[in-house]
Design a protein around this motif. Structure first.
Motif, PDB file in Angstrom:
ATOM      1  N   LYS A  39      39.043  38.753  32.700  1.00 54.94           N
ATOM      2  CA  LYS A  39      38.634  40.067  32.229  1.00 54.94           C
ATOM      3  C   LYS A  39      39.890  40.901  32.007  1.00 54.94           C
ATOM      4  O   LYS A  39      40.939  40.661  32.593  1.00 54.94           O
ATOM      5  CB  LYS A  39      37.711  40.730  33.247  1.00 54.94           C
ATOM      6  CG  LYS A  39      36.392  39.994  33.469  1.00 54.94           C
ATOM      7  CD  LYS A  39      35.548  40.709  34.497  1.00 54.94           C
ATOM      8  CE  LYS A  39      34.181  40.037  34.651  1.00 54.94           C
ATOM      9  NZ  LYS A  39      34.282  38.680  35.171  1.00 54.94           N
ATOM     10  N   ASN A  45      38.148  50.057  34.670  1.00 55.36           N
ATOM     11  CA  ASN A  45      37.012  49.140  34.646  1.00 55.36           C
ATOM     12  C   ASN A  45      35.926  49.596  33.674  1.00 55.36           C
ATOM     13  O   ASN A  45      34.831  49.039  33.658  1.00 55.36           O
ATOM     14  CB  ASN A  45      36.430  48.953  36.050  1.00 55.36           C
ATOM     15  CG  ASN A  45      35.746  50.192  36.584  1.00 55.36           C
ATOM     16  OD1 ASN A  45      35.826  51.266  35.973  1.00 55.36           O
ATOM     17  ND2 ASN A  45      35.082  50.069  37.714  1.00 55.36           N
ATOM     18  N   ASP A  87      33.532  32.706  37.239  1.00 55.95           N
ATOM     19  CA  ASP A  87      32.904  33.982  37.556  1.00 55.95           C
ATOM     20  C   ASP A  87      32.472  34.014  39.010  1.00 55.95           C
ATOM     21  O   ASP A  87      32.164  32.996  39.587  1.00 55.95           O
ATOM     22  CB  ASP A  87      31.670  34.219  36.658  1.00 55.95           C
ATOM     23  CG  ASP A  87      32.089  34.429  35.205  1.00 55.95           C
ATOM     24  OD1 ASP A  87      33.200  34.947  34.991  1.00 55.95           O
ATOM     25  OD2 ASP A  87      31.301  34.068  34.326  1.00 55.95           O
TER      26      ASP A  87
END
Length: 252
Positions: A38, A80, A252
């Motif tokens: 990410k 974020n 993940d």
């Protein structure tokens, strides 16, 4: 208050703390080895200095100066993707996993509080954490602007049915978070055959399905590595053994 850098979807955008002050040269390190991380998990540089976001908060304790940021950033995006709320109990840190809660202890007055890290910064020398206005007010940092603190990473916050608050390890930062992808096939049988070969040689190999532009691919990944450096070392070994460059993926 310090200037801040925001990492959103892999792109760094600098928002200056005060008008007229110089901006920073900020870059995300986006390589084949980091492409599946990410945006806020990828290494980045500020004025040429590299920062590597941590994949685990375990045992993290740090001492240094805390600063705070307020209305100049209120309503703008954090690293974020959330909207910064100066009245919420949040903070910015250069490398801790975003979403992790941190206990902050003001060494000058003994006051302490818990904040959630949702942003990157501060990038002023000697400062280790940027508190929201609300957190800084609770710790009595607003007036002086900075204060010596001790911070301890706690984990993700969980509130039980009785209202008791505890903290847990973020699932995405659990051990064995990385693998090296060595191939992508359109035929499942070819992928399974290659994975079986790798499993026989290295112990762990998996096939993951993904769709790209309507085409189904079977991606072969080998290994389970607890850290990015361990995965990078393994990748170099695979290159030396003739498996091509491959690239690192994060589970993940």
């Amino acid at each position: 208050m310090s200037k801040k850098v925001f990492v959103v979807l892999g792109v760094l955008s600098l928002l200056a703390g005060c008008a007229g002050q110089p901006t920073y040269d900020t870059r995300v390190i986006d390589t084949p080895q980091t492409r599946e991380l990410k945006g806020h998990q990828k290494p980045y540089t500020v004025n040429g200095e590299r920062y590597d976001p941590l994949r685990s908060h375990h045992g993290f304790i740090e001492e240094g100066l805390a600063s705070w940021y307020g209305k100049d950033f209120h309503g703008k995006k954090t690293s974020n993707g959330e909207i910064y709320d100066m009245y919420a109990m949040t903070a910015a840190h250069k490398t801790l996993p975003l979403g992790v809660y941190v206990r902050v202890h003001n060494k000058n007055n003994g006051r302490q509080t818990v904040v959630r890290v949702n942003d990157r910064g501060p990038f002023v020398k000697g400062r280790i954490i940027d508190l929201s206005f609300a957190a800084a007010k609770e710790l009595e940092v607003v007036g002086p602007g900075t204060a010596p603190v001790r911070i301890e990473a706690l984990g993700y916050q969980v509130t039980g049915s009785s209202g008791q608050v505890t903290y847990r390890e973020p699932v995405s930062y659990a051990p064995a978070s990385y693998a090296v992808q060595l191939g992508a096939f359109t035929q499942a049988e070819n992928a399974r055959r290659f994975a079986a070969e790798l499993k026989n040689r290295y112990g762990v190999a998996t096939v993951a399905e993904s769709v790209v532009n309507g085409q189904l691919f079977y991606r072969v990944r080998v290994g389970r590595y607890a850290s990015l450096p361990a995965a990078e070392s393994a990748q170099r070994d695979f290159v030396a053994q003739g498996y091509g460059s491959g690239f690192i993926v994060a589970f993940d």
